[in-house]
Design a protein around this motif. Structure first.
Motif, PDB file in Angstrom:
ATOM      1  N   PHE A  22      62.561  78.991  26.046  1.00  0.00           N
ATOM      2  CA  PHE A  22      63.467  78.057  26.699  1.00  0.00           C
ATOM      3  C   PHE A  22      63.198  77.937  28.202  1.00  0.00           C
ATOM      4  CE2 PHE A  22      66.346  78.877  22.992  1.00  0.00           C
ATOM      5  CZ  PHE A  22      66.433  77.568  22.562  1.00  0.00           C
ATOM      6  N   TYR A  23      63.062  79.083  28.869  1.00  0.00           N
ATOM      7  CA  TYR A  23      62.913  79.047  30.324  1.00  0.00           C
ATOM      8  C   TYR A  23      61.462  79.078  30.789  1.00  0.00           C
ATOM      9  CZ  TYR A  23      61.937  84.075  30.158  1.00  0.00           C
ATOM     10  OH  TYR A  23      61.382  85.293  29.883  1.00  0.00           O
ATOM     11  N   THR A 148      60.967  76.690  21.178  1.00  0.00           N
ATOM     12  CA  THR A 148      61.972  76.685  22.236  1.00  0.00           C
ATOM     13  C   THR A 148      61.408  76.179  23.564  1.00  0.00           C
ATOM     14  OG1 THR A 148      61.535  79.050  22.595  1.00  0.00           O
ATOM     15  CG2 THR A 148      63.400  78.479  21.184  1.00  0.00           C
ATOM     16  N   ALA A 149      60.090  76.296  23.770  1.00  0.00           N
ATOM     17  CA  ALA A 149      59.496  75.763  24.996  1.00  0.00           C
ATOM     18  C   ALA A 149      59.609  74.236  25.045  1.00  0.00           C
ATOM     19  CB  ALA A 149      58.028  76.178  25.103  1.00  0.00           C
ATOM     20  N   ILE A 150      59.358  73.597  23.915  1.00  0.00           N
ATOM     21  CA  ILE A 150      59.512  72.136  23.863  1.00  0.00           C
ATOM     22  C   ILE A 150      60.958  71.763  24.179  1.00  0.00           C
ATOM     23  CG2 ILE A 150      59.425  70.110  22.378  1.00  0.00           C
ATOM     24  CD1 ILE A 150      57.129  71.468  20.869  1.00  0.00           C
ATOM     25  N   ALA A 151      61.892  72.488  23.560  1.00  0.00           N
ATOM     26  CA  ALA A 151      63.306  72.226  23.828  1.00  0.00           C
ATOM     27  C   ALA A 151      63.649  72.487  25.284  1.00  0.00           C
ATOM     28  CB  ALA A 151      64.171  73.094  22.919  1.00  0.00           C
ATOM     29  N   GLY A 152      63.097  73.576  25.847  1.00  0.00           N
ATOM     30  CA  GLY A 152      63.398  73.902  27.233  1.00  0.00           C
ATOM     31  C   GLY A 152      62.917  72.846  28.206  1.00  0.00           C
ATOM     32  N   GLY A 153      61.716  72.304  27.978  1.00  0.00           N
ATOM     33  CA  GLY A 153      61.203  71.254  28.847  1.00  0.00           C
ATOM     34  C   GLY A 153      62.066  70.007  28.812  1.00  0.00           C
ATOM     35  N   GLY A 248      56.855  71.489  28.736  1.00  0.00           N
ATOM     36  CA  GLY A 248      57.358  72.115  27.512  1.00  0.00           C
ATOM     37  C   GLY A 248      56.372  72.000  26.379  1.00  0.00           C
ATOM     38  N   VAL A 249      55.735  70.845  26.250  1.00  0.00           N
ATOM     39  CA  VAL A 249      54.734  70.646  25.196  1.00  0.00           C
ATOM     40  C   VAL A 249      53.505  71.515  25.457  1.00  0.00           C
ATOM     41  CG1 VAL A 249      53.253  68.945  24.066  1.00  0.00           C
ATOM     42  CG2 VAL A 249      55.565  68.301  24.789  1.00  0.00           C
ATOM     43  N   VAL A 250      53.071  71.548  26.727  1.00  0.00           N
ATOM     44  CA  VAL A 250      51.901  72.365  27.067  1.00  0.00           C
ATOM     45  C   VAL A 250      52.170  73.840  26.780  1.00  0.00           C
ATOM     46  CG1 VAL A 250      50.423  73.154  28.956  1.00  0.00           C
ATOM     47  CG2 VAL A 250      51.040  70.746  28.788  1.00  0.00           C
ATOM     48  N   PHE A 251      53.359  74.321  27.176  1.00  0.00           N
ATOM     49  CA  PHE A 251      53.675  75.725  26.945  1.00  0.00           C
ATOM     50  C   PHE A 251      53.871  76.018  25.460  1.00  0.00           C
ATOM     51  CE2 PHE A 251      53.867  76.009  31.395  1.00  0.00           C
ATOM     52  CZ  PHE A 251      53.884  77.337  31.751  1.00  0.00           C
TER      53      PHE A 251
END
Length: 404
Positions: A22-23, A148-153, A248-251
């Motif tokens: 997320f973060y 969760t990275a996509i969601a976080g971005g 977010g997509v990259v991460f």
């Protein structure tokens, strides 16, 4: 011994609650958007590393004294407090303080988590499966972080604080999962007598063993490199034109590639051994940073590379160390190793953060990476950090014994 699949599945679930997605893609941008520069980012991230350093031995000692589950539960709650607090502070001192709380929570997991898994497998499954299950657990963690990275971005565009609050919620959810596992106690009947003096003696004995000392020194160089790359990757991607939502997509892609790499840790360990896996780090990163210096866009695949390498190296490195440690004091020693790795990362950030701000992320990383790879290659040649054999070490009232 047959593998208890129920225990393994619950371990994977617990690993998922430790996801950082997320973060992760916006943590540096959040500070930059608050008006701070890359030098302050280096200070904040160094605070994290050095706070972990200060907490490693106490957290590992508590893991040996109060039990693995209780120690891991404390770690989850401290991480949740740090992440939630990050969303509400707005001063330099506040951000530094939250990083310290956050880091202390991570310290409770670092050495204790691996000791707990190794002993849990020894009781319910097979401790020879450690590298495989640890690697697959990392795959679950990374896949969860990818989603969760996509969601976080995306959520960062809605409210900058949301990714931190959701990360805190996920960390809290791991506590009840922990208490579905059987209690793990060290095998030695005198484990309750493991004292602070014996913990210090254990660390001194392990530091005197060449099969441990030089391995930790070698790996610490690459952990310092990983720390520097993490410090500059978000501003580097921003400089290459990637927007916040795109981060977010990259991460997420970082995590998916790392997940695939983590799932191969057992395969690499079986076929190449610790010496083969760790020995590849120098030539692989040498090529990567030469290309990054010539063509900055090649830093993007380098970001994928170092994350994947760490996913493979960590379980292999910890299998190597666990095979050389006795049950009593295992968490303390592994926390001591994490302490050295945190020190390496923190000191490099403090020393080089100002230079990174002056040069910019695209020029800084290839130069810093190349220098560290040169030092690592010399250490590999001169000290032979990965050695075959090496028995476990025990500490008793009469002294400590080690073999290499």
């Amino acid at each position: 011994m047959a593998t208890d699949e129920s225990v393994v599945r619950r371990y994977y679930l617990f690993r998922a609650t430790n996801a950082a997605g997320f973060y992760l893609p916006i943590s540096v941008l959040y500070l930059l958007d608050q008006g701070f520069g890359l030098g302050f980012v280096a200070l904040v991230q160094a605070t994290f590393s050095l706070a972990m350093l200060a907490a490693e031995i106490p957290s590992g000692y508590l893991g040996d004294r109060i039990g693995r589950r209780a120690s891991l539960a404390v770690g989850n709650l401290l991480r949740a407090a740090g992440m939630a607090g990050y969303a509400f502070v707005d001063t330099p001192a506040g951000f530094v303080a939250m990083q310290a709380v956050w880091a202390t929570g991570w310290a409770f997991r670092s050495g204790t988590g691996d000791a707990w898994l190794y002993e849990l497998l020894a009781r319910t499954c097979d401790d020879d499966e450690f590298a495989r299950i640890k690697g697959r657990g990392s795959t679950v963690l990374l896949l969860t972080s990818a989603v969760t990275a996509i969601a976080g971005g995306l959520l960062y565009g809605v409210a900058h604080e949301l990714p931190f609050l959701l990360s805190a919620t996920l960390a809290v959810s791991g506590v009840p999962v922990l208490y579905t596992f059987p209690s793990v106690r060290v095998a030695d009947e005198d484990a309750d007598a493991f004292t602070v003096r014996e913990a210090v003696r254990m660390l001194r004995v392990q530091a005197s063993r060449e099969s441990v000392r030089w391995l930790v020194a070698y790996v610490a160089l690459f952990y310092g490199l990983f720390g520097l790359a993490r410090m500059v990757e978000q501003p580097a991607l921003d400089a290459l034109g990637v927007p916040a939502a795109g981060l977010g997509v990259v991460f997420a892609a970082f995590k998916l590639v790392s997940a695939g790499a983590a799932s191969t840790a057992g395969w690499f360990e079986e076929r190449l051994g610790a010496r083969g896996v760790l020995g590849l780090l120098v030539p692989v990163f040498a090529v990567a940073f030469v290309l990054g210096a010539l063509f900055p866009v090649f830093l993007v695949p380098t970001f994928f590379l170092y994350r994947s390498a760490r996913s493979v190296v960590q379980p292999v490195q910890n299998q190597y160390l666990n095979d050389r440690l006795a049950d009593v004091g295992r968490a303390t020693v592994l926390s001591g190793v994490s302490m050295v790795l945190s020190l390496s990362s923190g000191l490099l950030k403090l020393a080089l953060g100002g230079i990174a701000e002056q040069l910019g992320p695209l020029a800084f990383l290839p130069r810093a990476g190349a220098a560290l790879v040169v030092v690592a290659s010399l250490l590999w040649i001169l000290t032979r950090p990965v050695r075959s054999g090496g028995g476990t070490t025990a500490v008793s009232g009469g002294g400590a014994a080690a073999s290499d």
